[in-house]
Design an enzyme around this catalytic site. Sequence first.
Site, PDB file in Angstrom:
ATOM      1  CB  CYS A   1      -3.628   8.505   0.992  1.00 20.66           C
ATOM      2  SG  CYS A   1      -5.024   7.574   1.615  1.00 20.66           S
TER       3      CYS A   1
ATOM      4  CE  LYS B   1      -3.858   2.482   1.078  1.00 23.07           C
ATOM      5  NZ  LYS B   1      -4.731   3.165  -0.507  1.00 23.07           N
TER       6      LYS B   1
HETATM    7  N1  LIG Z   1     -10.227   7.508   2.784  1.00 23.34           N
HETATM    8  C1  LIG Z   1      -9.955   6.895   2.223  1.00 23.34           C
HETATM    9  O1  LIG Z   1      -9.772   7.258   0.813  1.00 23.34           O
HETATM   10  C2  LIG Z   1      -9.093   5.155   2.542  1.00 23.34           C
HETATM   11  C3  LIG Z   1      -8.621   4.902   1.524  1.00 23.34           C
HETATM   12  C4  LIG Z   1      -7.967   3.875   1.950  1.00 23.34           C
HETATM   13  C5  LIG Z   1      -6.919   4.076   2.863  1.00 23.34           C
HETATM   14  N2  LIG Z   1      -7.795   4.425   3.617  1.00 23.34           N
HETATM   15  C6  LIG Z   1      -6.795   3.804   5.830  1.00 23.34           C
HETATM   16  O2  LIG Z   1      -8.179   3.463   6.580  1.00 23.34           O
HETATM   17  C7  LIG Z   1      -7.663   4.318   7.509  1.00 23.34           C
HETATM   18  C8  LIG Z   1      -9.425   4.693   8.034  1.00 23.34           C
HETATM   19  O3  LIG Z   1      -9.252   5.845   7.033  1.00 23.34           O
HETATM   20  P1  LIG Z   1     -10.476   6.243   7.252  1.00 23.34           P
HETATM   21  O4  LIG Z   1     -10.546   7.642   6.284  1.00 23.34           O
HETATM   22  O5  LIG Z   1     -11.208   5.754   6.767  1.00 23.34           O
HETATM   23  O6  LIG Z   1     -10.521   8.063   8.097  1.00 23.34           O
HETATM   24  P2  LIG Z   1     -11.516   8.306   8.689  1.00 23.34           P
HETATM   25  O7  LIG Z   1     -11.043   9.205   9.926  1.00 23.34           O
HETATM   26  O8  LIG Z   1     -12.588   8.459   8.400  1.00 23.34           O
HETATM   27  O9  LIG Z   1     -12.654   7.020   9.974  1.00 23.34           O
HETATM   28  C9  LIG Z   1     -11.962   6.559  11.465  1.00 23.34           C
HETATM   29  C10 LIG Z   1     -13.342   7.042  11.427  1.00 23.34           C
HETATM   30  O10 LIG Z   1     -12.141   5.624  13.165  1.00 23.34           O
HETATM   31  C11 LIG Z   1     -12.622   6.775  14.315  1.00 23.34           C
HETATM   32  N3  LIG Z   1     -11.746   6.193  15.300  1.00 23.34           N
HETATM   33  C12 LIG Z   1     -10.332   6.890  16.003  1.00 23.34           C
HETATM   34  N4  LIG Z   1     -10.345   6.297  16.804  1.00 23.34           N
HETATM   35  C13 LIG Z   1     -10.771   5.000  16.929  1.00 23.34           C
HETATM   36  C14 LIG Z   1     -10.666   4.144  18.408  1.00 23.34           C
HETATM   37  N5  LIG Z   1      -9.916   4.358  19.336  1.00 23.34           N
HETATM   38  N6  LIG Z   1     -12.000   3.637  18.213  1.00 23.34           N
HETATM   39  C15 LIG Z   1     -12.557   3.797  17.667  1.00 23.34           C
HETATM   40  N7  LIG Z   1     -12.774   4.725  16.860  1.00 23.34           N
HETATM   41  C16 LIG Z   1     -11.930   5.100  16.219  1.00 23.34           C
HETATM   42  C17 LIG Z   1     -13.256   7.958  14.120  1.00 23.34           C
HETATM   43  O11 LIG Z   1     -13.414   8.867  14.795  1.00 23.34           O
HETATM   44  C18 LIG Z   1     -13.658   8.259  12.804  1.00 23.34           C
HETATM   45  O12 LIG Z   1     -14.860   8.398  12.739  1.00 23.34           O
HETATM   46  C19 LIG Z   1      -6.599   5.139   7.188  1.00 23.34           C
HETATM   47  O13 LIG Z   1      -5.310   4.450   7.811  1.00 23.34           O
HETATM   48  C20 LIG Z   1      -6.951   5.826   6.188  1.00 23.34           C
HETATM   49  O14 LIG Z   1      -5.383   5.994   5.794  1.00 23.34           O
HETATM   50  C21 LIG Z   1      -8.993   5.329   3.652  1.00 23.34           C
END
Ligand SMILES: NC(=O)c1ccc[n+]([C@@H]2O[C@H](COP(=O)([O-])OP(=O)(O)OC[C@H]3O[C@@H](n4cnc5c(N)ncnc54)[C@H](O)[C@@H]3O)[C@@H](O)[C@H]2O)c1
Length: 406
Positions: A266, A212
Amino acid sequence: MGNKRKVCIIGMGYIGLPTAALLANRGYQVHGVDVNQHVIDTINRGEIHIVEPELDTFVHSAVKSGSLTANIDPAEADIFMIAVPTPFHTNKLNKTTNSPIPNVDYVIDATKKIAPYIRKGNLVLLESTSPVGTTDRIVEVLEREGVSTNGIYIAHSPERVLPGHIMRELIENDRVVGGINVESTKKAAEFYRDFVEGEVFETNAKTAEMAKLTENSFRDINIAFANELSILCDDEDIDVGELITLANRHPRVNILSPGCGVGGHCISVDPWFIVDRSNGKAKLIEQARRVNDYKATWVVEKIKSSILSFEKERKRRPKIACMGLAFKPDIDDLRESPALHIAQELSKEFDVVAVEPNIEICDPLKIVSLEEGVNADISIYLVAHKEFNDKLVTQYDLVFCGLMKI
Ligand SMILES: NC(=O)c1ccc[n+]([C@@H]2O[C@H](COP(=O)([O-])OP(=O)(O)OC[C@H]3O[C@@H](n4cnc5c(N)ncnc54)[C@H](O)[C@@H]3O)[C@@H](O)[C@H]2O)c1
């Protein structure tokens, strides 16, 4: 409901919620967990707190049928999935590389949270984009929390979905799955094959983590090349758009478009995860990151010198409009956005308004109508939003290079 496989997903954001809603519509009983009570209440009403096409329909039907619930606390399940943020620390730098340090605190916290609910035979999946070695850290944390990981399957499968197309890509994209051992890899791959139509590739945890980070670093390096060209061409008074179009006529050359920097959570973040562990050996990856960050600084300097020329010529301060604030066209996401950074830097010294068709409020910047932006003394096109298309001469006029209408 009794025979359904149970999935507990930690983090109900852009990745966790769509995955939860998809699985709940595919015969799983899903328990979503988040630290944010507003998020939990919204989901339990069958509504959504993020913008993503089709997600509302999936969440609504899953909640209505009782196959998706959300709570602050985890619950026992067959499969645990971690989808929490993995940013970098904002106030610490790696002393060897002088680069940002990844923050995996959310992953550690999520692991501690699920520890009391984990039973033998469970599968624990890390979906968050993570520095190499994070899946092994999950094992360490679970052991420290008193969970014997013998007989527990633990694997990483990075998510690659594109916002705006998440519900389709969750199913159609190929996946890389890497476990802490072969049994974990097999169990995890079996789970993904149940709902993924793309190919599921099996490897080990470290390779999956690095895959990734490699994908995003590849993008970052290629954009850095285009951005560097745009700076060099500006010095030489060469039209970088024309240059790239001509160079791309070579059958094995495919240069990307320059922009005002690289943003998003990202591509502008993940390459640092490689640099941080590289002991100074990730020279190209690090340099690309710095080139892309420098592009935004360079743009600010270019605009400032144009503003000075305006003031000298017209004997008054110009009204400046930054056209676009998001980190890429046609979205509302401001995370790590170079356009937002440029607008904020300029507003420290000048009279700046912004046009951002996808956002209503962005305090303290004043958001104005497209018409008002176009009629400013200096309009700086920072993002190629579709609303700006007919204002531009070519795609490359936009790239800052940035078309400035003065
Ligand atoms: N959004 C994208 O397009 C995308 C694509 C590929 C990978 N990712 C990866 O996926 C992961 C998540 O990204 P996202 O965009 O969904 O993030 P986000 O910020 O949209 O969502 C994360 C959620 O996790 C919650 N959270 C934080 N700490 C927590 C805990 N300890 N216990 C429970 N809930 C908790 C937050 O309140 C939030 O609602 C990251 O590592 C990101 O790099 C994201």
